[in-house]
Design an enzyme around this catalytic site. Structure first.
Site, short mmCIF file in Angstrom:
data_model
loop_
_atom_site.label_atom_id
_atom_site.label_comp_id
_atom_site.label_asym_id
_atom_site.label_seq_id
_atom_site.Cartn_x
_atom_site.Cartn_y
_atom_site.Cartn_z
N LYS A 164 -13.02 39.06 0.09
CA LYS A 164 -14.06 39.35 0.99
C LYS A 164 -14.09 40.75 1.72
CE LYS A 164 -16.57 35.60 1.36
NZ LYS A 164 -16.66 35.33 -0.33
N LYS A 203 -15.81 34.05 -11.16
CA LYS A 203 -16.38 32.63 -11.04
C LYS A 203 -17.78 32.60 -10.96
CE LYS A 203 -15.31 32.03 -6.43
NZ LYS A 203 -15.32 31.17 -5.25
N LYS A 206 -22.49 32.25 -5.47
CA LYS A 206 -23.72 32.55 -4.61
C LYS A 206 -23.93 33.93 -4.38
CE LYS A 206 -23.49 28.27 -1.89
NZ LYS A 206 -23.27 27.67 -0.82
P1 AMP Z 1 -18.82 27.47 -0.99
O1 AMP Z 1 -20.11 27.63 -1.55
O2 AMP Z 1 -17.91 28.82 -1.26
O3 AMP Z 1 -18.74 27.03 0.27
O4 AMP Z 1 -18.08 26.37 -2.01
C1 AMP Z 1 -18.35 25.16 -1.88
C2 AMP Z 1 -17.73 24.23 -3.00
O5 AMP Z 1 -18.00 24.60 -4.16
C3 AMP Z 1 -16.11 24.51 -2.54
O6 AMP Z 1 -15.48 23.39 -2.93
C4 AMP Z 1 -15.82 25.47 -3.82
O7 AMP Z 1 -14.28 25.31 -3.92
C5 AMP Z 1 -16.50 24.98 -4.91
N1 AMP Z 1 -17.06 25.92 -5.74
C6 AMP Z 1 -17.70 27.05 -5.37
N2 AMP Z 1 -17.85 28.06 -6.71
C7 AMP Z 1 -17.02 27.50 -7.49
C8 AMP Z 1 -17.05 27.59 -9.05
N3 AMP Z 1 -17.52 28.70 -9.62
N4 AMP Z 1 -16.23 26.70 -9.59
C9 AMP Z 1 -15.97 25.54 -9.15
N5 AMP Z 1 -16.14 25.27 -8.03
C10 AMP Z 1 -16.78 26.01 -7.16
#
Ligand code: AMP
Length: 356
Positions: free
Chosen positions: A115, A195, A198
């Protein structure tokens, strides 16, 4: 029998994508439907403040994530659904937790470093404190299992460290939370780099994408000659190594990371056998990516279409989402309040009259 508690959440930073779906959401639904668990699922609106934000977008996004939760099958009768900010105990507990965490420990976390690179103008205390707030999110419910992607593992380690310190310093018995593993704990980006995320345009397929959009996004995934060798990564320290193989193009001898993304999606949607079939073709007669991408687009769309329909239906019911989160937050505050009172007592600060 007392049920084990579960906590998970998504940041309110936009629409959910396939990484969120396989890494977290599928696990959230599975645990909700298991009678051994009591599930608490928040929308992490406070975590969304750790990177630059716009209030109106945040308002829409957090509402939208609840609609996504309901559309993927989370049921307010079974799961407690709420906005993180509606339960101020998270923030209070995070502050107490921050007294046992060193700044250096936080600065070395991979997500913090990422970040800092992404938003060099925004290296704030909120960003540094993110994992401490996450530890409080989990431990305020004394949750034992956390369905999240593998990228969150270093943060769970922090939560365990904090629990251990608080337990030994204050004679508490907070659980050391573990990650609930899903098949899609690491969904790679469509660009072939890192990965699915968003914050990386072009990296993700959103749960709201229509068939044409999915086709266009898959069309852009970089591929190779269609033939090559496959090597399995055994470096267990690498994030998401379980999902990792190296596809080495026989013409260029270069690694094709876009092919990894396609093969991972084939496995997640159609199972291991289907992936093995394509991998055999990769190592023999060759893969025709045009056909593979069209087929994959249809398979993906068929799975997410009912979610989209359900979401549309939910959004036509005025006031429904507000009702769900109001009642969820009330239940969440009860549990969170008990934990925070217990922690204040154990730390001895309740005796000072702090928040008592
Ligand atoms: P976030 O959008 O960063 O708040 O992530 C929400 C959830 O989605 C968290 O549990 C992350 O670990 C999971 N997550 C986000 N991106 C990935 C990805 N590319 N692969 C697997 N899990 C993901």
């Amino acid at each position: 029998m007392t049920k084990k508690r579960i906590l998970s959440g998504m940041r309110a930073t936009g629409t959910l994508h396939l990484g969120n779906y396989f890494g977290a959401a599928k696990g959230m639904v599975a645990l909700q439907d298991d009678p051994n668990y009591k599930t608490f699922y928040m929308v992490a609106d406070l975590h969304a403040l750790t990177t630059p934000f716009n209030v109106e977008e945040l308002r829409k996004n957090r509402h939208n994530v609840i609609a996504d939760y309901l559309a993927i099958g989370l049921d307010p009768e079974k799961s407690t659904l709420f906005f993180q900010s509606m339960v101020p105990e998270h923030v209070e507990l995070a502050y107490y937790f921050s007294t046992v965490v060193s700044v250096a420990r936080m600065q070395h976390l991979p997500t913090f470093k990422e970040k800092v690179k992404q938003y060099p103008e925004n290296v704030t205390m909120a960003l540094l404190n993110y994992p401490v707030l996450m530890a409080a999110d989990i431990l305020v419910y004394q949750a034992e299992l956390v369905p999240v992607g593998i990228d969150q593992e270093p943060h769970l380690e922090i939560a365990r460290e904090i629990a251990r310190k608080f337990n030994s310093q204050y004679g508490l018995s907070l659980p050391e939370p573990k990650r609930f593993q899903t098949s899609g704990e690491y969904v790679p980006s469509l660009t072939g780099e890192g990965k699915m995320s968003k914050s990386m345009p072009g990296s993700f397929i959103a749960l709201t994408d229509d068939l044409e959009t999915i086709k266009k996004k898959l069309a852009k995934v970089p591929t190779d000659s269609g033939k090559g060798k496959i090597k399995t990564i055994t470096d267990t320290k690498k994030p998401g190594y379980q999902a990792k193989k190296r596809y080495i193009d026989s013409t260029t001898n270069q690694e094709s990371k876009g092919v990894l993304a396609l093969m991972t999606l084939v496995e997640l949607f159609e199972g291991k056998e289907k992936r093995v079939k394509y991998e055999k073709a990769y190592e023999s007669s060759g893969v025709r990516y045009g056909e593979l991408k069209t087929y994959l687009a249809e398979v993906i769309y068929n799975e997410i279409k009912p979610i989209q329909e359900k979401k549309r239906e939910i959004l036509t019911q005025p006031g429904y989402i507000d009702e769900v989160i109001e009642s969820g937050a009330k239940k969440a505050r009860q549990v969170a309040g008990e934990t925070v009172r217990m922690v204040r007592q154990a730390m001895g600060i309740a005796q000072l009259g702090i928040n008592s």
